[in-house]
Design an enzyme around this catalytic site. Sequence first.
Site, short mmCIF file in Angstrom:
data_model
loop_
_atom_site.label_atom_id
_atom_site.label_comp_id
_atom_site.label_asym_id
_atom_site.label_seq_id
_atom_site.Cartn_x
_atom_site.Cartn_y
_atom_site.Cartn_z
CG PHE A 237 -1.64 1.35 1.42
CD1 PHE A 237 -2.99 1.41 1.11
CD2 PHE A 237 -1.01 2.53 1.86
CE1 PHE A 237 -3.70 2.61 1.23
CE2 PHE A 237 -1.71 3.72 1.99
CZ PHE A 237 -3.06 3.76 1.67
CD GLU A 238 5.10 2.66 -1.87
OE1 GLU A 238 6.18 2.78 -1.29
OE2 GLU A 238 5.03 2.53 -3.10
CB ILE A 239 -1.44 7.30 -1.02
CG1 ILE A 239 -2.55 6.24 -1.08
CG2 ILE A 239 -1.88 8.60 -1.69
CD1 ILE A 239 -3.84 6.65 -0.41
#
Length: 351
Positions: A237-239
Amino acid sequence: KEERPATDHDLSPHSPDDFPKPKGSRPRQNATFVSLARNSDLWEIASAIRQVEDRFNRDYGYDWVFLNDKPFDETFKKVTTSLVSGKTSYGRIPPGQWSSPEWIDPDKAQKAREQMKENNVIYGDSVTYRHMCRYESGFFFRHQLMLDYEWYWRVEPGIRLHCDLHEDPFAFMVENRKKYGFVISLYEYIETIPTLWNTVKQFMREYPQHIAEDNSMEFLSDDQGETYNKCHFWSNFEIANLDWLRSQSYLDYFNFLDQAGGFYYERWGDAPVHSIAAGLLLKKEEIHFFNDISYYHNPFTHCPTGEKNRLRLKCDCNPKDNFDWKGYSCTSRFFEMQGMEKPEGYENQLD
Ligand code: GDP
Ligand code: MN
């Protein structure tokens, strides 16, 4: 705009009028979802997309970029395009970015894999896993299909979202001057990165101009940088901001690591590679923990702390499964470094 080769990607047949207008008054940001996937990942990525759409994107219509080292088949494209509310595009990874560079000694790399297999290191004997980690570390943000975007949200096959999003996280990043957002942090297996920190220390000596003054060294090290405590953000998960990854400082960092060979002689993961970069090249206030985004990737769950939060966001996760305050999580350290108070209710979740 330059012409793109027809063989390299496909665009979905949507017209711009098909896309939902963003909810509320904020404009849509220059952002995209991005998934690296194989054709065989179709049903796992389909389930992930469906949750992202139901919990958030159906009200926004952000685009989705799919990347693969092989051509995507028609079924993959048809099904994923039917699920995504925004525009979809499908990119092929250039072979030179999915292979070991010429300075890697194949025998030495093979011996390392055999040794890791003997030691039962997860993915220790896999060559493609290493290509994947190197690609996610150094190349996905420079893929032709990513060049027009400023922000990305990485989505992997099989992940789950357990709560609604009441806010556009891309707009949050822009308005609060954040560059990197995460939900789960933990300790890395040292067998996969024995020389990573020494390489990082060499990089810091050679490129002191790239190290942010108000960085997050305290999150990464318990002795002012002498040794790595193995804390990293879980990068499935990365934003985050693509222009940061495309910056000279990140590229110098990646190239330095790539030259050192640890993607192949060891099994450096893109998670510690990204995390150390975020920790040293960014200011600590540019890193954000999204408590509100509930997330599952095998085997860990981030379930928002605080019952009020979970009811408001219609969460279906069991708060007991929340990893944040457990012994193997680094999120407490992140809170301490930032001088942040732990969210209300965290005491009930300690194991
Ligand atoms: P894990 O989360 O570390 O167990 O690794 P995954 O198997 O989930 O792989 C991480 C990401 O890379 C996922 O998005 C996978 O779909 C993708 N991936 C892994 N190996 C390959 C591969 O050989 N080809 C392609 N195209 N994608 C891959
Ligand atoms: Mn995964």
